[in-house]
Design a protein around this motif. Sequence first.
Motif, mmCIF file in Angstrom:
data_model
loop_
_atom_site.group_PDB
_atom_site.id
_atom_site.type_symbol
_atom_site.label_atom_id
_atom_site.label_comp_id
_atom_site.label_asym_id
_atom_site.label_seq_id
_atom_site.Cartn_x
_atom_site.Cartn_y
_atom_site.Cartn_z
ATOM 1 N N SER A 55 0.829 -1.208 0.000
ATOM 2 C CA SER A 55 0.000 0.000 0.000
ATOM 3 C C SER A 55 0.862 1.256 0.000
ATOM 4 O O SER A 55 2.088 1.199 0.099
ATOM 5 C CB SER A 55 -0.907 0.013 1.235
ATOM 6 O OG SER A 55 -0.158 0.337 2.388
ATOM 7 N N SER A 56 0.185 2.381 -0.067
ATOM 8 C CA SER A 56 0.871 3.682 -0.058
ATOM 9 C C SER A 56 1.501 3.991 1.303
ATOM 10 O O SER A 56 2.324 4.894 1.394
ATOM 11 C CB SER A 56 -0.123 4.787 -0.422
ATOM 12 O OG SER A 56 -1.179 4.821 0.525
ATOM 13 N N VAL A 102 -7.069 3.160 3.421
ATOM 14 C CA VAL A 102 -6.154 2.228 2.751
ATOM 15 C C VAL A 102 -6.770 0.833 2.742
ATOM 16 O O VAL A 102 -6.805 0.164 1.705
ATOM 17 C CB VAL A 102 -4.765 2.225 3.421
ATOM 18 C CG1 VAL A 102 -3.921 1.059 2.922
ATOM 19 C CG2 VAL A 102 -4.047 3.548 3.169
ATOM 20 N N ASN A 105 -9.712 0.763 0.278
ATOM 21 C CA ASN A 105 -9.285 0.767 -1.124
ATOM 22 C C ASN A 105 -8.631 -0.546 -1.543
ATOM 23 O O ASN A 105 -8.827 -1.005 -2.669
ATOM 24 C CB ASN A 105 -8.328 1.928 -1.389
ATOM 25 C CG ASN A 105 -9.030 3.264 -1.302
ATOM 26 O OD1 ASN A 105 -10.229 3.370 -1.523
ATOM 27 N ND2 ASN A 105 -8.291 4.296 -0.948
ATOM 28 N N LYS A 106 -7.857 -1.155 -0.662
ATOM 29 C CA LYS A 106 -7.143 -2.388 -1.001
ATOM 30 C C LYS A 106 -8.022 -3.633 -0.914
ATOM 31 O O LYS A 106 -7.599 -4.712 -1.302
ATOM 32 C CB LYS A 106 -5.918 -2.568 -0.100
ATOM 33 C CG LYS A 106 -4.863 -1.490 -0.263
ATOM 34 C CD LYS A 106 -4.321 -1.443 -1.670
ATOM 35 C CE LYS A 106 -2.934 -1.990 -1.741
ATOM 36 N NZ LYS A 106 -2.402 -2.006 -3.100
#
Length: 138
Positions: A55-56, A102, A105-106
């Motif tokens: 992830s970011s 996160v 979104n993932k």
Amino acid sequence: MPIVTRTLTPTEEPNLTVYNVTFIVNRPAFPEIQSNFSNHSSMIATELNDLFMKSSIKVTFSSCIFHSISMVNTNSSTVTAVCSFKNNSTIPEVDRVLLYHVFENKTAGISNLGPYILDNDSLYVNDYHESSRTTSEL
């Protein structure tokens, strides 16, 4: 014979911020998870670790540990994991809202975590929750 004591200085670890991540698994059903608890608890932890490592916020991620599972009903299970993130001045801090987004979104809108089908309105990160947005016709 004299006793020699040596004091070791531990490697300094960065400060960690810990988050409780809680969500409901709809499939597999609770009895199936309970019957193979060790395997499922390990798989859930692996899925969470993979999610955040890809992830970011991977630079701040430390680890996720499976904490508990409990039955919601015969078809669903509440899972709680403890995830920790590095918290120091050289990297941006992660907060519970960012962590929530996160995860959302993932997991395709809080629907899939690897082989697990999730209740998309069940995610809580340190008691932070966003209700799913529904529209109604007037």
